[in-house]
Write an enzyme that holds these catalytic residues in place. Sequence first.
Site, short mmCIF file in Angstrom:
data_model
loop_
_atom_site.label_atom_id
_atom_site.label_comp_id
_atom_site.label_asym_id
_atom_site.label_seq_id
_atom_site.Cartn_x
_atom_site.Cartn_y
_atom_site.Cartn_z
N ASN A 504 45.95 1.36 -37.81
CA ASN A 504 44.50 1.56 -37.87
C ASN A 504 44.20 3.04 -37.70
O ASN A 504 44.13 3.55 -36.58
CB ASN A 504 43.82 0.73 -36.78
CG ASN A 504 42.32 0.71 -36.94
OD1 ASN A 504 41.74 1.63 -37.49
ND2 ASN A 504 41.69 -0.34 -36.44
N ASP A 505 44.02 3.71 -38.82
CA ASP A 505 43.77 5.15 -38.81
C ASP A 505 42.56 5.53 -37.98
O ASP A 505 42.34 6.70 -37.68
CB ASP A 505 43.51 5.63 -40.25
CG ASP A 505 44.78 6.03 -40.95
OD1 ASP A 505 45.74 6.40 -40.27
OD2 ASP A 505 44.81 5.98 -42.19
N CYS A 506 41.73 4.57 -37.70
CA CYS A 506 40.45 4.87 -37.06
C CYS A 506 40.44 4.60 -35.57
O CYS A 506 39.43 4.84 -34.91
CB CYS A 506 39.35 4.07 -37.74
SG CYS A 506 39.20 4.54 -39.46
#
Length: 844
Positions: A504-506
Site C-alpha cells: 500500500n503505497d499510501c
Amino acid sequence: MQARGLAGAPISVRREQRMKFGYFDDQKREYVITQPDTPLPWINYLGCEAYFGIISNTAGGYSFYRDARLRRLTRYRYNNAPFDLGGRYIYVRDNDAKEFWSPSWQPTRHQLEKYECRHGMGYSIIGSEYKGIEARTRYFVPLGENLEIWQLAVTNHRHHATSLSIFGGVEFCLWDAQDDSTNFQRNFSIGQVEVEDEVIYHKTEYRERRDHFAYFASSVKPAGLDTQRDKFLGPYRGWDNPAVVDRGQSENSIAYGWAPIGYQHIKLNLKPGESQQIVFLLGYQENPKDQKFDPPNSQTINKKGAKATIAKYLSPTNADAAFAKLAQYWDGVLSILEVDTPDEHTNRMVNIWNAYQCMATFNMSRSASFYESGIGRGLGFRDSNQDLLGFVHMVPSRARERILDLAATQLPTGGAYHQYQPLTKRGNNDVGSNFNDDPHWLILGVAAYLKETGDWSILNEPVPYDNQTGSETPLYEHLQRSFQYTLDRLGPHGLPLIGRADWNDCLNLNCFSDTPGQSFQTTTNKEGKVAESIFIAGLFCLAGRELADITVQKACPSHGGSGKCAEGEAEGKKYLAEVAKMEDTIRKHGWDGEWFLRAYDDFGNKVGSKECEEGKIFIETQGFCTLAGVGLNDGIAAKALESTKKHLATKHGIVLQQPAYSKYYLHLGEISSYPPGYKENAGIFCHNNPWVIIGETRVGNGDQAFDYYSRINPSAREEISDLHRCEPYVYAQMIAGKDAPTHGEAKNSWLTGTAAWNYFAITQWILGIRTSYDGLQIAPVVPKNWKGFKATRKFRGVTYNIEVQRSGSGNHVALTVDGTAVKGDVIPLPTDGRKQVAVKAVLG
Ligand code: GLC
Ligand code: GLC
C-alpha cells in the site's frame, strides 16, 4: 422529462436509460461498442513488443516506441475536455456538399447513422456511415515491426457518384513527452520535417543527438499535405473544424518550429456501390549513428531502411497478411489455457480478456494508459513482478528477460529501485528505494517462472546489482538477498519494518508531511526504526516458503541442480524455520482477536485494530496472510475471512479498509489524503480482492471465493455499465467504495495488478489448475452447484485435456490420467514423450 430554463425555454433533461454501450462478440474475441459516447473513453492497446499505441473507441490516443515518456511519437493532451481528444484522426469531406465529418465520431462529433468500434486482440476497427458514405478503419501494429497500419475502406452507398476528400494524419510529439508538454520556449523553435515522395518524415532533434525519426505515409498518392499544425487548423480553430478540411484544400505547409504534424489529403471519386482502400502508415525508424544522413555529409535523413518498410506495408495485400499473422499469434497465446465452465463471464475473461489484459500490464506495468500519463512512472519493481503471475505462461522467454532486468535494478542490500525506465532499464533515482516489500515480489515472480517452465538455468544467470558491471552474482543469490533484506530490518515486535511503504503505497508511516506538494512516496521524516508492517510479514511467509521450495528443488538432480540434495534441504529448512518464527510473531503481535492487524505506526500504536477509531480493519493482511497460509491450522485464517465478509465486503467488491479515514492523519500519510471511498482510503482496490478470493479457496470455500470473483468481474458488470463507467472487458484499479457517493463506479482501467492476480486466482485457485515443480496440479475449489468444467492447458510441451466432474460437495480430488488412477492431485510429467494427456478429476 422537461425542466424550465432561465428564460422559460424548455431544457431537455436526458435520462440515463442505457445500461450497456455495446456487446461481447466472443467468437471474434472482440468487444463491440455500438455508440461512441461511452461514459469514459473505452480503450485498447495496439502492439505487444516494442512499438505501442493506445486507441480509444473514437480513435483517440497516442503512440510510442518502448517508452511512453522518452520516445513518444504522437502528442496527447491529458485531462482534456472532452476527456478524449487528439488521436489518429481521419476526416471525410463531401466535396460537392462541402460538408465534412469524422468517421470515428471524434473530433467533429457528427450524428453518425451507423457507428461501431470493435476492440480486438491487438487491433481496433472503427467504422461508421454518414449520409450513405461508409468509412471503416482497421488499426494494428504488425508483429516484429515498429509501425502501425491504418487500413481505411471507404464505400459509397449512394445512388450517385461522389467526390470525396480524405484527410488522415497525426500530430507529432517532440519525443520526450515531459519536455513536450512543458518547455515551450524551446519547443516552438525545434520542430523539423522532411517530405520526400509525399511521405512526411518527422525529424525534430535529428540534427543533434537523436538517431531516430517518425514517418507518415499513404498508399494513394495524396493531392496535398500539411506538416504545420496551425496552417492545417487555421487561427482559433480546433481539431473539430480544421480550416484545410473545411476548404477541401491542403496548404502543403512545411513545419519549421512550432507544431509539426503529418496530414495527407487524398481525393477519391467513388461510383455508386464502389469501395476503395487507403493504407496509412505511422512508423518509427532508428539509424546507426554513423549512417544518420544520406548523403553522409548532409543534413538529410538516411531513409533507406524506412523506405523498404514503407513500400512493403503500403501494399494492402501485405497489410492483410500482417494482420493474419497477428491473429495467429493471439490464437497461439490464448490456446495455452482455455476453459469451459458453467459461467460465461469466467469463460470470457479467462479465455480472452483477462489474459489479454495480462499482456498489456506485462508490457506497460503502470506506465501508459489514459490514467497513467507515461511520464510519471516507468516499470514498477513490485508491479512488474506481480504482473508475471498472469503472463508467464504466455511468452515465457519474455518473462525471463523481464525477471533479469528487474533483478538488475536490485541493490546490494537486497532492496530494490521502486521503478525503472523501460528504455534505459535503469533504476529511477527520483523515486529511489526503501519500499520494504519490494524484494519479496522477485521471489514470487521467479517461482512462478520456474514452476511454469522448469528452466532452472535462470537461477545461474549472472545478474548485476544497480546495473553495475562487475557486481554480478547468480540470480539465485538475488533471491537470497531479498529474503535476508527483511531479516536485517525487523522492528520492535520482530515484525518487518515498513520503510517508505509496503504494497500500500499510501500507508506512509515514516512520512509526517504537512507541506503541500511533497511526494508521500519519497518524503520520509522519520528514521523508520519503529513502524512495522504485518503485510510484509505475510508476504515474507509466502516468499520464504517459495524460496525454500526453490532451494530444495534447485539442488535436486532431477531439477538440474548439482545433486547435493542434503545441502539444499538444509538451507530450505533454514528458510522454513524463519517463516515459522514469523508466523508465530504474527500470531503474537499481528492478531487483533478477530482479524489480522495491519501495522504498527511510528509511535508503536496499532493500525487496523479494533482499538483504532477509524481504519479498524484492512483487507491487505486478511487477504495476504490467509493466501500465504498463515493461521490455516488454528482457525484464525477462517476467522479473518469471516471478519472481512462482515466488515469489508460490498456488492461491488471488498473495500480496502473500514471505517474510512474521515480526516487527514499526519502519521498515516497519503491513505488519509483521499476522500472516503476512493483509492486506498476505503475504495474497492480491486488488486487485493483476489488475495481474499485465494484465501477463501485455502479454507475450502468455493462458493464465497467465486462470489467475490464475480462481484468485480468486468464482464459480469457489463449490465451496469452506466454505473461502472469503465470498459466492461478489463479490470480497473478501483471501484468506488461504499463511503463514496459514486459507489460502484470504476476508475483507472487497464493498468493494475488486478489483472494478473485475478487471472491467477480464478485459474490456479478456483479452477485449481496450478503449476508446480513436479507437474500440473488439479485442485479446484469451485462453487458447490457447479457440476464440473473442462479445460485445456499446454504445460511444458504437453497438452492436458482436463475434465472435472462433481460427485459430492467437497473439494477432494480423485485423478485419472489416461485411464489410470493417480495418487494425489498432481499429474506427473509424462516421461514417455506423450504430447496429449487426458485427465479426469472427480471432485467430492
Ligand atoms: C498502485 C501501485 C502499486 C501499489 C498500489 C497500492 O497500483 O502501482 O504498486 O501496490 O497502487 O498502493
Ligand atoms: C498514489 C496512488 C497509489 C499509487 C502511487 C504510486 O499514491 O494513490 O495508488 O500506488 O501513487 O506512485
